[in-house]
Write an enzyme that holds these catalytic residues in place. Structure first.
Site, short mmCIF file in Angstrom:
data_model
loop_
_atom_site.label_atom_id
_atom_site.label_comp_id
_atom_site.label_asym_id
_atom_site.label_seq_id
_atom_site.Cartn_x
_atom_site.Cartn_y
_atom_site.Cartn_z
N GLY A 174 -55.51 -40.05 -36.47
CA GLY A 174 -54.74 -39.48 -35.37
C GLY A 174 -55.04 -38.01 -35.16
O GLY A 174 -56.09 -37.51 -35.59
N LYS A 175 -54.13 -37.33 -34.50
CA LYS A 175 -54.33 -35.92 -34.14
C LYS A 175 -53.42 -35.00 -34.92
O LYS A 175 -52.43 -35.44 -35.53
CB LYS A 175 -54.07 -35.73 -32.64
CG LYS A 175 -54.99 -36.51 -31.73
CD LYS A 175 -54.62 -36.28 -30.26
CE LYS A 175 -55.57 -37.03 -29.34
NZ LYS A 175 -55.23 -36.84 -27.91
N VAL A 176 -53.76 -33.71 -34.89
CA VAL A 176 -52.89 -32.68 -35.42
C VAL A 176 -52.49 -31.80 -34.25
O VAL A 176 -53.34 -31.29 -33.52
CB VAL A 176 -53.59 -31.83 -36.50
CG1 VAL A 176 -52.61 -30.76 -37.03
CG2 VAL A 176 -54.08 -32.70 -37.64
N LYS B 289 -49.12 -33.38 -38.18
CA LYS B 289 -50.18 -34.37 -38.35
C LYS B 289 -49.62 -35.73 -37.95
O LYS B 289 -48.69 -36.24 -38.58
CB LYS B 289 -50.67 -34.39 -39.80
CG LYS B 289 -51.92 -35.20 -40.04
CD LYS B 289 -52.44 -34.96 -41.46
CE LYS B 289 -53.75 -35.66 -41.70
NZ LYS B 289 -54.27 -35.39 -43.07
N ASP C 158 -62.85 -33.14 -52.11
CA ASP C 158 -63.45 -32.89 -50.79
C ASP C 158 -63.31 -31.41 -50.42
O ASP C 158 -63.00 -31.08 -49.27
CB ASP C 158 -62.80 -33.78 -49.73
CG ASP C 158 -63.63 -33.86 -48.45
OD1 ASP C 158 -64.84 -33.55 -48.50
OD2 ASP C 158 -63.07 -34.22 -47.40
#
Length: 254
Positions: A28-30, A45, A139
């Site tokens: 999805g998007k932030v 988020k 990461d």
């Protein structure tokens, strides 16, 4: 004429008004959020449940939320609140207005060593907290290091993180190849915190040099360079900098 109630609801969640999109993720998007009463800015988020269908993805999201709930540190992004609806999961998080460290390096060309030292100290301080809780990030890269309004580091994106027992070795290879430790890309079991420390070394090199120590369009060739520790220190680096010929530029990791 006022907008329909449904339209107003679509632009807010809980006590927060949702603004512009400031990031994109796997699920999805932030979006930038603003608290209705205090005007505090947050990062929201938004995880779309319909995208989280595979068992591995469900476990990844659950693990990230669990880890964010546990950690409290000045140099790790904070999770304030979780709001769940039928279709979405909203993570209300600390907002770092300075953007990615990656973009900061690109804009500077390379970061002056005293400033790079300050950044590196903050990264290590945050990571020390993570490792003390038997959590490994896996990461770490400039894209996952944000800057707040005072140019302080905030470690983000624990999607590939995991919890480990004292003395346990891990086997899963993950993260960005350019920042991956040799034992990980060789397919060997690895000491969790040591793979994070290797990534920190690559980040430090990128900070003071403005490019990556290991880079190649061909993944196989890139792995050979990492395994052979094939890199050189530019002449402009001081003897005090613990890193080691000029390379084109730092590029977004694959």
């Amino acid at each position: 004429m006022s907008q329909p109630d449904s339209s107003r609801r679509a632009k807010s969640i809980g006590h927060y008004i949702l603004g512009k999109t400031i990031g994109e993720g796997t699920f999805g998007k932030v979006k930038l959020g603003t608290h209705i009463l205090t005007s505090e800015r947050v990062a929201v988020k938004i995880l779309e449940k319909e995208r989280i269908v595979e068992v591995a993805d469900v476990e990844r999201v659950a693990r990230e939320v669990h880890i964010l709930k546990l950690i409290r540190h000045p140099h790790i992004v904070q999770l304030y609140e979780i709001i769940e609806t039928r279709r979405q999961l909203y993570l209300i998080m600390e907002y770092a207005s300075g953007g990615e460290l990656f973009d900061y390096i690109v804009a500077k060309g390379r970061v002056p060593e005293p400033e790079a030292c300050r950044f590196f100290h903050q990264i290590i301080a945050g990571l020390e907290k993570v490792h003390a809780m038997n959590i490994v990030h896996r990461d770490l890269k400039p894209e996952n290091l944000l800057l707040d309004e005072h140019n302080n580091i905030k470690i983000v994106d624990f999607g590939l993180s995991n919890v480990f027992r004292q003395g346990q070795l891990l086997k899963t290879a993950c993260g960005s190849p350019c920042y991956a430790a040799p034992e990980m890309i060789a397919g060997h079991s690895y000491v969790p915190h040591l793979c994070d420390m290797w990534s920190c070394g690559v980040i430090l090199f990128a900070l003071v040099c403005g490019y990556l120590p290991f880079e190649d369009q061909n993944t196989s060739a890139l792995y050979k360079k990492i395994l052979a520790a094939e890199y050189k220190t530019p002449k402009f680096i001081s003897e005090a900098a613990p890193v080691t010929s000029p390379h084109p530029s730092i590029s977004r990791s694959r």
